[in-house]
Design a protein around this motif. Sequence first.
Motif, mmCIF file in Angstrom:
data_model
loop_
_atom_site.group_PDB
_atom_site.id
_atom_site.type_symbol
_atom_site.label_atom_id
_atom_site.label_comp_id
_atom_site.label_asym_id
_atom_site.label_seq_id
_atom_site.Cartn_x
_atom_site.Cartn_y
_atom_site.Cartn_z
ATOM 1 N N LEU A 162 -6.998 3.976 5.834
ATOM 2 C CA LEU A 162 -7.474 3.740 5.001
ATOM 3 C C LEU A 162 -6.767 4.073 3.615
ATOM 4 O O LEU A 162 -6.639 2.958 2.733
ATOM 5 C CB LEU A 162 -9.240 3.093 4.969
ATOM 6 N N GLY A 163 -7.217 4.776 3.244
ATOM 7 C CA GLY A 163 -6.150 5.537 2.400
ATOM 8 C C GLY A 163 -4.608 4.982 2.017
ATOM 9 O O GLY A 163 -4.280 4.406 0.803
ATOM 10 N N ALA A 164 -4.115 4.849 3.101
ATOM 11 C CA ALA A 164 -2.493 4.067 2.874
ATOM 12 C C ALA A 164 -2.330 3.046 2.825
ATOM 13 O O ALA A 164 -1.478 2.231 1.966
ATOM 14 C CB ALA A 164 -1.998 4.250 4.452
ATOM 15 N N PHE A 165 -3.113 1.712 3.483
ATOM 16 C CA PHE A 165 -3.748 0.654 2.962
ATOM 17 C C PHE A 165 -3.840 0.287 1.796
ATOM 18 O O PHE A 165 -2.973 0.254 1.107
ATOM 19 C CB PHE A 165 -4.795 -0.324 3.940
ATOM 20 N N ALA A 166 -4.799 1.034 0.960
ATOM 21 C CA ALA A 166 -5.292 0.997 -0.254
ATOM 22 C C ALA A 166 -4.524 1.602 -0.733
ATOM 23 O O ALA A 166 -3.585 0.576 -2.213
ATOM 24 C CB ALA A 166 -6.434 1.749 -0.268
ATOM 25 N N ALA A 167 -3.310 2.453 -1.243
ATOM 26 C CA ALA A 167 -2.622 2.265 -1.762
ATOM 27 C C ALA A 167 -1.391 1.455 -1.958
ATOM 28 O O ALA A 167 -0.523 1.427 -2.599
ATOM 29 C CB ALA A 167 -1.278 4.089 -1.104
ATOM 30 N N LYS A 168 -1.032 0.088 -0.525
ATOM 31 C CA LYS A 168 -0.174 0.046 -0.783
ATOM 32 C C LYS A 168 -0.266 -1.004 -1.453
ATOM 33 O O LYS A 168 0.140 -2.062 -2.212
ATOM 34 C CB LYS A 168 0.150 -0.651 0.684
ATOM 35 N N HIS A 169 -1.505 -1.667 -1.200
ATOM 36 C CA HIS A 169 -2.675 -2.766 -2.046
ATOM 37 C C HIS A 169 -2.821 -2.790 -3.706
ATOM 38 O O HIS A 169 -3.664 -4.044 -3.755
ATOM 39 C CB HIS A 169 -3.866 -3.455 -1.249
ATOM 40 N N ALA A 198 -5.261 7.285 -1.063
ATOM 41 C CA ALA A 198 -5.099 6.126 -1.881
ATOM 42 C C ALA A 198 -4.126 6.848 -2.936
ATOM 43 O O ALA A 198 -3.037 5.608 -3.799
ATOM 44 C CB ALA A 198 -6.531 5.520 -1.944
ATOM 45 N N LEU A 199 -4.848 7.962 -3.507
ATOM 46 C CA LEU A 199 -3.555 8.689 -4.955
ATOM 47 C C LEU A 199 -2.826 9.867 -4.580
ATOM 48 O O LEU A 199 -2.128 9.612 -5.357
ATOM 49 C CB LEU A 199 -5.157 8.907 -5.479
ATOM 50 N N GLY A 200 -2.961 10.175 -3.598
ATOM 51 C CA GLY A 200 -1.649 10.925 -3.423
ATOM 52 C C GLY A 200 -2.081 12.322 -3.547
ATOM 53 O O GLY A 200 -1.636 13.630 -3.963
#
Length: 254
Positions: free
Chosen positions: A220-227, A27-29
């Motif tokens: 899930l982390g990638a999805f959170a990063a987008k939203h 989510a945060l990279g």
Amino acid sequence: MEWLGIEFAELLPFIMVGFAAQLIDGALGMAFGVISNTLMVSLLGVPPAAASQRVHVVECFTTAVSGISHLIQRNIEKRLFFALLVPGVIGGVAGSTLLANFDGEIVKPFVLAYLAGIGILLLVRGLLYPPKLQQAKHVRVLGLVGGFLDAAGGGGWGPVVTSNLLIQGAEPRKVVGTVSAVEFFLTLTISASFIYHLGWADLAGATLGFLIGGVAAAPLGAFAAKHFSPKLMLILVGTTITLTSAYGIWTTWG
């Protein structure tokens, strides 16, 4: 209950550690290595050397899944990806070479102090000043330095590269997705010789649980990063860097 001849109860704590660390990193990279090492050493009692070995093995898989997930979510900017890729790999190789003849732990406290300052700056910026998106500069130099520090200092690609790109005003979700995607190639390069000597036997037991949790959390982390909103991401990134860096300084100098 056994799974592949291993008690599930023994795997569960490591599954949870891998899941939590990769969820935050996706989510945060940043911060997979720092968070996972911290949780394994401080909470699960894993020796630091063993924890580091497991992180390097697992990152080869989690960064691959995370990069693909960010690609699916369209969080990757092609120009930024290629600008970071080659310099990052070159820096990683240079850092690995230096590490064979020089103790990277000497520079680690100074890198952590720098990151803590970056974290505070990002946190303040997120709280007080909504980000103004603009084109990032000096990307190739940043990739070179980030790759070098990641190898020579035992970690830091995400915190160094992501935080600096965000400070320059680059779009948060694109930064997180692109930096995460490049990290796969960087990790693979730095870890190649290590994995060759370690073999695949270490994937049994705790490392297997660590791998399961990390791979499960990557999408899930990638999805959170987008939203996530840019403001929220700046606040979360700033808080994460500040806390993890402060903990690293405390354990190193304390």
